[in-house]
Scaffold this motif. Structure first.
Motif, short mmCIF file in Angstrom:
data_model
loop_
_atom_site.label_atom_id
_atom_site.label_comp_id
_atom_site.label_asym_id
_atom_site.label_seq_id
_atom_site.Cartn_x
_atom_site.Cartn_y
_atom_site.Cartn_z
N ILE A 93 39.82 42.62 40.10
CA ILE A 93 38.83 42.53 39.03
C ILE A 93 38.91 41.16 38.35
O ILE A 93 37.89 40.52 38.06
CB ILE A 93 39.02 43.66 38.01
CG1 ILE A 93 38.70 45.02 38.66
CG2 ILE A 93 38.15 43.44 36.77
CD1 ILE A 93 38.98 46.21 37.76
N GLN A 94 40.12 40.70 38.10
CA GLN A 94 40.29 39.39 37.46
C GLN A 94 39.78 38.26 38.35
O GLN A 94 39.18 37.30 37.87
CB GLN A 94 41.76 39.17 37.10
CG GLN A 94 42.24 40.05 35.96
CD GLN A 94 43.70 39.85 35.62
OE1 GLN A 94 44.48 39.40 36.45
NE2 GLN A 94 44.08 40.17 34.38
N VAL A 95 40.01 38.36 39.66
CA VAL A 95 39.47 37.36 40.59
C VAL A 95 37.95 37.34 40.53
O VAL A 95 37.31 36.28 40.49
CB VAL A 95 39.96 37.64 42.02
CG1 VAL A 95 39.22 36.75 43.02
CG2 VAL A 95 41.45 37.42 42.14
N ALA A 96 37.33 38.52 40.53
CA ALA A 96 35.86 38.61 40.45
C ALA A 96 35.34 38.02 39.14
O ALA A 96 34.32 37.32 39.12
CB ALA A 96 35.42 40.06 40.58
N MET A 97 36.07 38.26 38.05
CA MET A 97 35.65 37.72 36.75
C MET A 97 35.74 36.20 36.75
O MET A 97 34.88 35.52 36.16
CB MET A 97 36.51 38.33 35.64
CG MET A 97 36.21 39.81 35.39
SD MET A 97 37.53 40.69 34.54
CE MET A 97 37.69 39.76 33.05
N ARG A 98 36.76 35.64 37.40
CA ARG A 98 36.86 34.18 37.46
C ARG A 98 35.72 33.59 38.29
O ARG A 98 35.20 32.53 37.96
CB ARG A 98 38.22 33.78 38.05
CG ARG A 98 39.36 33.90 37.04
CD ARG A 98 40.61 33.19 37.55
NE ARG A 98 41.21 33.90 38.67
CZ ARG A 98 42.12 34.85 38.55
NH1 ARG A 98 42.54 35.21 37.33
NH2 ARG A 98 42.64 35.44 39.60
N LYS A 99 35.32 34.29 39.35
CA LYS A 99 34.19 33.81 40.15
C LYS A 99 32.91 33.76 39.33
O LYS A 99 32.06 32.89 39.52
CB LYS A 99 33.98 34.74 41.36
CG LYS A 99 35.05 34.62 42.43
CD LYS A 99 34.75 35.57 43.58
CE LYS A 99 35.80 35.50 44.68
NZ LYS A 99 35.51 36.45 45.79
N LEU A 100 32.79 34.69 38.41
CA LEU A 100 31.60 34.74 37.56
C LEU A 100 31.70 33.82 36.35
O LEU A 100 30.76 33.72 35.56
CB LEU A 100 31.35 36.18 37.08
CG LEU A 100 30.96 37.19 38.17
CD1 LEU A 100 30.95 38.60 37.60
CD2 LEU A 100 29.58 36.84 38.75
N THR A 122 34.43 42.81 44.68
CA THR A 122 35.86 42.62 44.90
C THR A 122 36.13 42.63 46.40
O THR A 122 35.51 43.37 47.17
CB THR A 122 36.67 43.73 44.21
OG1 THR A 122 36.20 45.01 44.68
CG2 THR A 122 36.49 43.66 42.70
N THR A 123 37.07 41.78 46.81
CA THR A 123 37.32 41.60 48.24
C THR A 123 38.02 42.81 48.85
O THR A 123 37.65 43.28 49.92
CB THR A 123 38.17 40.34 48.47
OG1 THR A 123 37.53 39.23 47.84
CG2 THR A 123 38.33 40.06 49.95
N ASN A 124 39.01 43.30 48.16
CA ASN A 124 39.79 44.42 48.66
C ASN A 124 39.57 45.64 47.78
O ASN A 124 38.68 45.65 46.92
CB ASN A 124 41.27 44.05 48.71
CG ASN A 124 41.51 42.83 49.62
OD1 ASN A 124 41.04 42.81 50.75
ND2 ASN A 124 42.23 41.83 49.12
N GLU A 125 40.37 46.65 47.99
CA GLU A 125 40.26 47.85 47.18
C GLU A 125 40.45 47.51 45.70
O GLU A 125 41.17 46.57 45.34
CB GLU A 125 41.32 48.87 47.61
CG GLU A 125 41.08 49.45 49.01
CD GLU A 125 39.78 50.22 49.11
OE1 GLU A 125 39.50 51.01 48.19
OE2 GLU A 125 39.04 50.02 50.10
N CYS A 126 39.79 48.25 44.85
CA CYS A 126 39.76 47.95 43.42
C CYS A 126 41.17 47.92 42.82
O CYS A 126 41.97 48.85 43.00
CB CYS A 126 38.90 48.98 42.70
SG CYS A 126 38.75 48.70 40.93
N SER A 127 41.46 46.84 42.10
CA SER A 127 42.75 46.70 41.41
C SER A 127 42.54 45.74 40.25
O SER A 127 41.51 45.07 40.14
CB SER A 127 43.83 46.16 42.35
OG SER A 127 43.52 44.82 42.74
N ILE A 128 43.54 45.65 39.38
CA ILE A 128 43.44 44.75 38.24
C ILE A 128 43.30 43.31 38.71
O ILE A 128 42.46 42.56 38.21
CB ILE A 128 44.67 44.91 37.33
CG1 ILE A 128 44.70 46.33 36.73
CG2 ILE A 128 44.66 43.88 36.21
CD1 ILE A 128 45.96 46.64 35.95
#
Length: 1050
Positions: free
Chosen positions: A1038-1045, A1029-1035
């Motif tokens: 997390i969703q941005v990271a999931m889209r990247k994957l 995650t780019t910044n501090e952990c947040s909902i």
């Protein structure tokens, strides 16, 4: 030392002083200073030559010539001497540090041996000292019965490196594609032809890269059987030997083995998928519908040993290991040279990662195959996990049927590599130097490689001295050329042929290989060996037998002058073609010559001894003929059939282990629907193997709960348990009927039955290692919300992976207002326990504890678990870890009986900054032959010791084997740091999300760092399957990271 480029550039200058100068330097001393004639140059050269064994420097000195400019000479001499002196001091310092390490290691080993003997309560009498190392199983008697059907999956040394194919192997192309490649391919081919063996799979890396032949990118290649020597092979649709190439690591380039360590988990997952699919295919063909599992996993070389250990643990099948070349031995050799520090060696060769992989292979292996006894006694004895004396004690106790108190040692067996002889027909006519022929073809043409070699010679009819090796310094080819060049009788009597792999141009070779080749060419020029030495640029693998035949035709000799030769397969090949040998006395050639009695052994450092041995064999025709005849007479002892018979007998002596459980496999494939009947049968089968958690004596407290799970074996308890599970099964069936009208509801059923794991489109594994319950609850709720509607629809399942006990997990759920049925599984106690949710509260024996423990998982991980013997050793170790405060001593590590279970021994750590490194503790256990995983967890405040086959990452692979939970559909959520078992969670085919700012303080050097090598050697941070995650952990993050994957979410 003279091999260094900067040394070479100065040697001509330094040793220009000449012979007289050398003698003067030896006679002069510090008295020169007093006489006013002190020469720094002479002083430092004297100190180097007399104080250190620098043979090359000495020889260059005595052969120096004068230079034109004395002033220039003196300047360069002084510069050179200061640099040499500094190198010599550095070498002495490194040697001193290594000597201290060796002394410390001997003390630790002796102490460990004494403690192990004391634990076993008795020493051995003279009559109980056992036979030769490895002759008897340390785990049971040999099985002399009929050989079982075998589906042997050979995980070879080039699993992750080298270029592997069945025909036209490019041996010598690089250091990763050496003789071990040929050995493993031929072993797989030979095993596939043995009676009782149905299929052999040779697993390696799929390489699809520019500059590499397309054949290395083919997923599967069948190894064509050669002559069977009368052996019957079982014929079936999928029988035989195959090379199976698994894609992993960088897809667009061929990389050296040192760079592939982080990608091993990806290979393991791909190999596991292949094995599972093949087990189903073989089950349909020969297993009567039941899956047919491998009988053994065989790892070759350190990287494959690491992979085989994980595969063996995931499948619960025996592991065999062959080291070929060992890391600790290489490290010692490099340190003795004094050119690199330990840190520099590790940076270049990833040597510490390799050594740990070999230690893991010892932990997991039942049998370790070696080529020679020297390998056992001098190389394997360098490892923490193997001790010759302790192995004998354990073997004698097993022989007497006496308990070893949880201690295990793999069997070391000597099985020399085999060779295929069916195509070799030595001809007596070859010896007279005439053209070979027969009645049908009286003048058959010479093989193409012959003129390629003979064109180098002025007189090609002279006996040929043949050396076949890569241009590698350790192969010692330069000493051979010097010996040949300086022995005039040998040069007059014989020619020298050097087959040094394949090359295009010197500039395109690696720096090390190019340096060796250039040195050889300079020596040829120096001794004027033109017309007497051949060094062809190219040859095919199929040309090698013809090269041996040419040498035998001229009554020549084969030589292997390597400093150390682990085995020496080329010596066997040469003997099969009727060639006597001269070989190094260090390593495998000693055993080979003991069996074949077909040559002479020499000190590879003794140039004169090499020349004398070659001259003796070439000049004495009676000796030559006797050695030739002995070799041909005894060579059958090294045939592949003989090798395979011994090999298979060793496998048959292993305790049979396979995944053990019963269930219906109908609808196992990833179908969109599954009948209620199948679901019910799944759950009813589980009832025989699972038990509901209960609160023991109905006391409150986590200790009673967790210990009760291990002790409940009463008949009454079993009856209650089966009734409870059966009632729960009926509840699932009712839910299934109610939900039949809605696809969405049908998906929700998955959370109420174990087969749901294989029905999920994605499985989120929450493995964040917070030690605070509120923090864990916050992360779980955040990930749940990030999953959005996919969680509600049932397309995403959840697994909680933690170091907490199941009682602590229950507290997390209660605190967060969560239901156990929102999860598909709970991996607890750092991987020592596996639980599932119980969906029917009416049948729970302990209200508020809706969990079921997987007893099949216990049976899966219990192999080599030390049990009570291990616990006592840990308690004794814990008592020795103290904090001295003045006259008072405070114990730092204290046994935590309440949190301990049968498969997880827990300890409290009062001061994490004072406890030993986790690898140090594992080393202590290994020295005493105790196999286990050691984990510091919960910010270093807890210590868990679990079975060697257990871990949080391995538990995920178990869920794939047991329930079909697709690993590639898993997404593992971790923090920036974690427990000491954090790193293995990141590698593999699953996807990983690193939550920035979470557990970021958990990367402390001690004890949280579990390795003696960089994290980059374990985790492939450049993998597209890992995002942070780019910044501090947040909902949102997390969703941005999931889209990247590419994970589906709302």
């Amino acid at each position: 030392m003279a091999g260094n480029d900067w040394i070479n550039s100065y040697l001509e200058a330094i040793l220009d002083v000449g012979q007289t100068g050398f003698e003067d330097a030896k006679k002069s001393s510090l008295l020169l200073r007093e006489r006013g004639r002190f020469s720094p140059t002479r002083y430092f050269v004297e100190e180097v030559i007399t104080g250190f064994d620098e043979t090359d420097l000495h020889r260059s000195w005595v052969k120096a010539a004068a230079t034109r400019s004395p002033q220039e000479r003196n300047t360069r001499l002084e510069n050179m001497c200061w640099r040499i002196w500094n190198l010599a001091r550095t070498k002495k310092q490194i040697e001193g540090e290594e000597a201290q390490r060796q002394v410390k290691r001997r003390v630790e080993r002796e102490r460990g041996r004494r403690e192990a003997t004391a634990d076993m309560s008795e020493d051995l009498s003279e009559g109980e000292k056992g036979d030769v190392v490895g002759d008897i199983s340390a785990h049971g008697d040999s099985n002399r019965g009929r050989m079982p059907r075998i589906n042997s999956t050979d995980v070879m040394d080039s699993i992750v490196h080298g270029l592997i194919r069945g025909e036209n192997m490019e041996l010598g192309r690089d250091s990763d594609t050496g003789g071990q490649v040929k050995y493993v391919v031929e072993l797989a081919r030979a095993l596939g032809m043995m009676p009782g063996v149905y299929r052999v799979d040779l697993l390696t890396r799929q390489v699809q890269a520019p500059g590499v032949d397309w054949t290395y990118g083919e997923p599967t290649e069948m190894l064509t059987p050669l002559g069977s020597d009368g052996l019957m092979n079982e014929v079936g649709e999928s029988s035989g030997s195959y090379i199976v190439r698994i894609p992993f690591g960088p897809r667009d380039k061929y990389v050296p083995k040192e760079l592939l360590w982080p990608h091993l988990p990806e290979f393991v997952d791909g190999a596991l998928n292949h094995i599972v699919q093949m087990s189903k295919v073989l089950g349909e063909q020969i297993g009567g519908g039941q899956q047919v599992w491998p009988i053994a996993i065989h790892g070759h070389y350190a990287d494959a040993g690491d992979s085989a250990a994980l595969l063996s643990g995931a499948l619960n099948v025996p592991m065999i290991f062959t080291g070929h070349s060992l890391g600790r031995d290489k490290l010692e050799q490099l340190l003795k040279q004094g050119r690199q520090s330990r840190e520099e060696i590790n940076s270049t060769y990833k040597i510490m990662r390799r050594i740990e992989a070999e230690e893991l292979s010892i932990d997991a292996s039942e049998v370790i195959v070696t080529s020679t006894r020297q390998e056992i006694e001098e190389q394997w004895s360098l490892y923490d996990g193997f001790d010759v004396k302790l192995e004998r004690k354990l073997r004698a106790r097993i022989k007497r049927n006496v308990s070893c108190y949880g201690r295990f040692m793999p069997r070391m067996v000597v099985i020399p590599p085999g060779m295929e002889f069916h195509h070799i027909v030595p001809h007596d006519g070859d010896m007279d130097g005439e053209t070979e022929g027969n009645e049908d073809n009286p003048a058959s043409p010479d093989p193409p490689i012959w003129p390629e070699i003979m064109r180098f010679f002025t007189n090609p009819r002279k006996p040929m001295i043949l050396a076949l090796a890569r241009p590698d310094p350790k192969k010692n080819i330069t000493t051979l050329v010097k010996a040949f060049g300086e022995c005039k009788p040998l040069r007059e009597l014989a020619n020298l042929t050097l087959v040094m792999g394949n090359r295009e141009g010197i500039d395109e070779m690696s720096s090390t290989s190019a340096s060796v080749l250039v040195s050889i060419l300079k020596l040829i020029d120096k001794y004027d060996l033109y017309g007497q030495v051949a060094y062809p640029k190219h040859h095919k693998q199929s040309d090698v037998p013809d090269i041996y035949r040419l040498a035998a035709k001229t009554k020549g000799v084969f030589i292997n002058p390597a400093f150390i030769e682990p085995f020496g397969l080329t010596l066997i090949e040469a003997a099969a073609h009727g060639l006597p040998m001269v070989a190094t006395k260090n390593g495998g050639p000693v055993d080979i010559n003991r069996v074949l009695d077909n040559g002479l052994l020499v000190d590879p450092h003794d140039q004169q001894a090499i020349a004398d041995a070659l001259l003796k064999l070439v000049a004495d025709k009676q000796l030559w003929a006797r050695c030739r005849q002995n070799g041909l007479k005894n060579i059958h002892l090294f045939s592949w059939p003989e090798h395979c018979k011994t090999y298979l007998s060793r496998i048959a002596s292993c305790r049979p282990r396979q995944p053990q459980w019963k269930r219906s496999d109908e609808g196992f494939e990833n179908s969109d629907s599954e009948s209620p009947g199948d679901s019910l049968r799944d759950i009813q089968d589980i009832s025989l193997n699972l038990r509901l958690s209960m609160d023991g004596d109905k006391n409150e407290g986590s200790g009673n709960l967790d210990n009760t799970l291990d002790s409940e074996d009463s008949a009454g308890g079993r009856s209650k348990l089966e009734n409870a599970v059966f009632s729960w099964s009926k509840g699932v069936l009712r839910d299934t009927r109610k939900a039949s009208s809605s696809e969405k509801t049908d998906q929700n059923i998955g959370s109420n039955k174990f087969p749901a794991l294989r029905r999920r489109k994605q499985i989120f594994v929450i493995a964040v290692d917070y030690d605070s319950i509120p923090d864990i609850v916050e992360i779980i709720q955040m990930i749940f919300k990030a999953a959005g509607e996919d969680k509600a629809s049932g397309s995403i399942g959840f697994i909680l992976s933690t170091s907490m006990t199941i009682s602590e997990v229950n507290s997390v759920l209660v605190t967060g207002g969560l239901s156990a049925t929102e999860f598909d599984a709970f991996i607890c106690n750092s991987g020592g326990e596996l639980y599932y949710p119980s969906s029917n509260s009416d049948d729970m024996l302990s209200p508020g504890l809706p969990f079921v423990v997987d007893l099949d998982y216990h049976s899966h991980i219990e192999y080599r678990w030390g049990g009570e013997g291990l616990r006592k050793t840990l308690v004794r170790w814990a008592a020795s870890v103290i904090d001295k405060k003045g006259e008072n001593e405070e114990q730092i590590v204290i046994e935590d009986e309440e949190r301990s279970t049968k498969y997880c021994y827990a300890f409290k750590v009062e001061n994490p900054s004072l406890v030993p490194h986790v690898m140090e503790l594992r080393k202590v256990m290994r020295i005493q032959a105790l196999r286990c995983h050691v984990i510091y967890c919960q910010n270093g405040s807890k210590l868990h010791v679990i079975p060697d086959l257990a871990s949080r990452s391995q538990a995920l692979r178990y869920l794939y084997i047991r329930w079909g939970a697709d690993i590639s559909k898993m997404v593992v959520f971790v923090g920036e740091g974690g427990d000491t078992d954090y790193d293995p969670l990141l590698g593999g085919v699953h996807k990983s999300v690193i939550l920035k700012g979470v557990c970021c303080s958990r990367r402390a050097p001690q004890p949280q760092s579990s390795m003696s090598y960089p994290l980059e050697d374990v985790v492939p941070f450049d993998s597209p399957n890992i995002v942070q995650t780019t910044n501090e952990c947040s909902i949102d993050e997390i969703q941005v990271a999931m889209r990247k994957l590419g994970v589906t979410n709302t």
